[in-house]
Design a protein around this motif. Structure first.
Motif, short mmCIF file in Angstrom:
data_model
loop_
_atom_site.label_atom_id
_atom_site.label_comp_id
_atom_site.label_asym_id
_atom_site.label_seq_id
_atom_site.Cartn_x
_atom_site.Cartn_y
_atom_site.Cartn_z
N GLY A 111 0.82 -1.20 0.00
CA GLY A 111 0.00 0.00 0.00
C GLY A 111 0.86 1.25 0.00
O GLY A 111 2.09 1.16 0.02
N PRO A 112 0.25 2.41 0.02
CA PRO A 112 1.01 3.67 -0.02
C PRO A 112 1.81 3.91 1.26
O PRO A 112 1.43 3.46 2.34
CB PRO A 112 -0.07 4.73 -0.19
CG PRO A 112 -1.32 4.10 0.34
CD PRO A 112 -1.20 2.65 0.04
N GLY A 113 2.94 4.60 1.12
CA GLY A 113 3.73 4.98 2.28
C GLY A 113 4.32 3.82 3.05
O GLY A 113 4.58 3.94 4.25
N GLY A 114 4.56 2.69 2.39
CA GLY A 114 5.14 1.53 3.07
C GLY A 114 4.14 0.72 3.87
O GLY A 114 4.54 -0.16 4.64
N THR A 115 2.86 0.99 3.70
CA THR A 115 1.85 0.19 4.39
C THR A 115 1.59 -1.11 3.63
O THR A 115 1.95 -1.26 2.46
CB THR A 115 0.51 0.95 4.50
OG1 THR A 115 0.02 1.24 3.17
CG2 THR A 115 0.68 2.24 5.28
N THR A 116 0.97 -2.05 4.32
CA THR A 116 0.49 -3.28 3.70
C THR A 116 -1.02 -3.32 3.90
O THR A 116 -1.51 -3.07 5.01
CB THR A 116 1.13 -4.52 4.34
OG1 THR A 116 2.56 -4.45 4.19
CG2 THR A 116 0.62 -5.79 3.67
N LEU A 117 -1.75 -3.60 2.83
CA LEU A 117 -3.21 -3.63 2.88
C LEU A 117 -3.69 -5.07 2.94
O LEU A 117 -3.32 -5.90 2.10
CB LEU A 117 -3.80 -2.92 1.66
CG LEU A 117 -3.37 -1.47 1.44
CD1 LEU A 117 -4.03 -0.91 0.18
CD2 LEU A 117 -3.69 -0.61 2.66
N TYR A 118 -4.51 -5.35 3.95
CA TYR A 118 -5.05 -6.70 4.13
C TYR A 118 -6.57 -6.68 4.00
O TYR A 118 -7.24 -5.81 4.58
CB TYR A 118 -4.71 -7.24 5.53
CG TYR A 118 -3.23 -7.41 5.80
CD1 TYR A 118 -2.56 -8.58 5.45
CD2 TYR A 118 -2.50 -6.40 6.42
CE1 TYR A 118 -1.20 -8.74 5.71
CE2 TYR A 118 -1.15 -6.55 6.69
CZ TYR A 118 -0.51 -7.72 6.33
OH TYR A 118 0.83 -7.87 6.58
N GLY A 119 -7.10 -7.64 3.27
CA GLY A 119 -8.54 -7.82 3.26
C GLY A 119 -8.95 -8.60 4.50
O GLY A 119 -8.14 -9.33 5.09
#
Length: 242
Positions: free
Chosen positions: A151-159
């Motif tokens: 994800g943006p800015g070094g994030t990780t997006l989880y469903g």
């Protein structure tokens, strides 16, 4: 001899009572006209403000053992713009300016600018022992589907899993050395596009106080600066009794 009556204009005496009534009627109409003019200006300003205020009078709102001192133009709802005890206080600010409503900021608060800039903050007494970051390991980690996506800015997006109860949401997570991770829940799909601030995060501040803030998803790329600014603003306006 017959007398000839003098010819000339005939004068009619007007009843003084009738004249008074006419004058009173004109005076009343004049007052009504002034009232409509003043009322129209006031009502027009009220419509233009649309519930906002540019008043910077400081109000002190007490929640538990905490006093939140903020100007009226930070406070979201008109009925909350007062001093006294409350169970909750809702604010809105521009980011990154961290200021309240003003004439110069009208377009941003009306969401007519090129990009969304408003964040919504809610203070209330703490209901859970851990904030969102602290809930990641014991709660959220068991509700998300692995693996995540960058994800943006070094994030990780989880469903979320189907049984989690978080429908049409994703969890944004970013590691913070020596601390619990940054965690925010964001709406996904059509509901995210329709929301002014589809992402939400909560932190603990003051004396057993929870601060929840909602923000536009595009701010995720700036999550470190955003979270720091929110914590700094909370510290600035919050006074905790002992």
């Amino acid at each position: 001899m017959k007398q000839v009556a003098a010819e000339g204009p005939q004068l009619t005496v007007v009843d003084s009572t009738l004249m008074k009534r006419v004058l009173y009627a004109f005076a009343t109409l004049a007052l009504i006209s002034v009232a409509i003019s003043l009322g129209g200006k006031w009502f027009g300003r009220l419509i233009a403000m649309a519930g906002y205020t540019d008043d910077t009078t400081i109000h002190e709102v007490v929640i538990g053992n905490n006093v939140i001192a903020v100007p009226a133009n930070f406070i979201r709802f008109d009925q909350a713009r007062r001093d006294g005890i409350a169970s909750r206080l809702d604010l809105y600010l521009r980011y990154p300016e961290m200021d309240g409503y003003s004439t110069a900021a009208r377009d941003d608060f009306n969401h007519t600018g090129a990009r969304r800039k408003i964040i919504f903050l809610s203070f209330e007494q703490q209901m859970m022992s851990r904030d969102m970051s602290g809930r990641f390991a014991p709660i959220y980690s068991g509700l998300i589907a692995q693996p995540g996506t960058p994800g943006p800015g070094g994030t990780t997006l989880y469903g979320f899993t189907e049984k989690s109860g978080y429908l049409n949401e994703v969890l944004a997570v970013a590691n913070r050395p020596g601390k619990d991770p940054f965690v925010a829940r964001c709406l996904s799909g059509p509901s995210a596009a329709e929301s002014l601030a589809p992402c939400q995060r909560d932190i603990q501040v003051g004396d057993s106080l929870s601060l929840s803030y909602r923000f536009p998803r595009e701010f995720l790329g700036d999550w470190q600066a955003l979270d720091t600014a929110i914590a700094a603003e909370a510290a600035r306006i919050l006074k905790t009794g002992h």
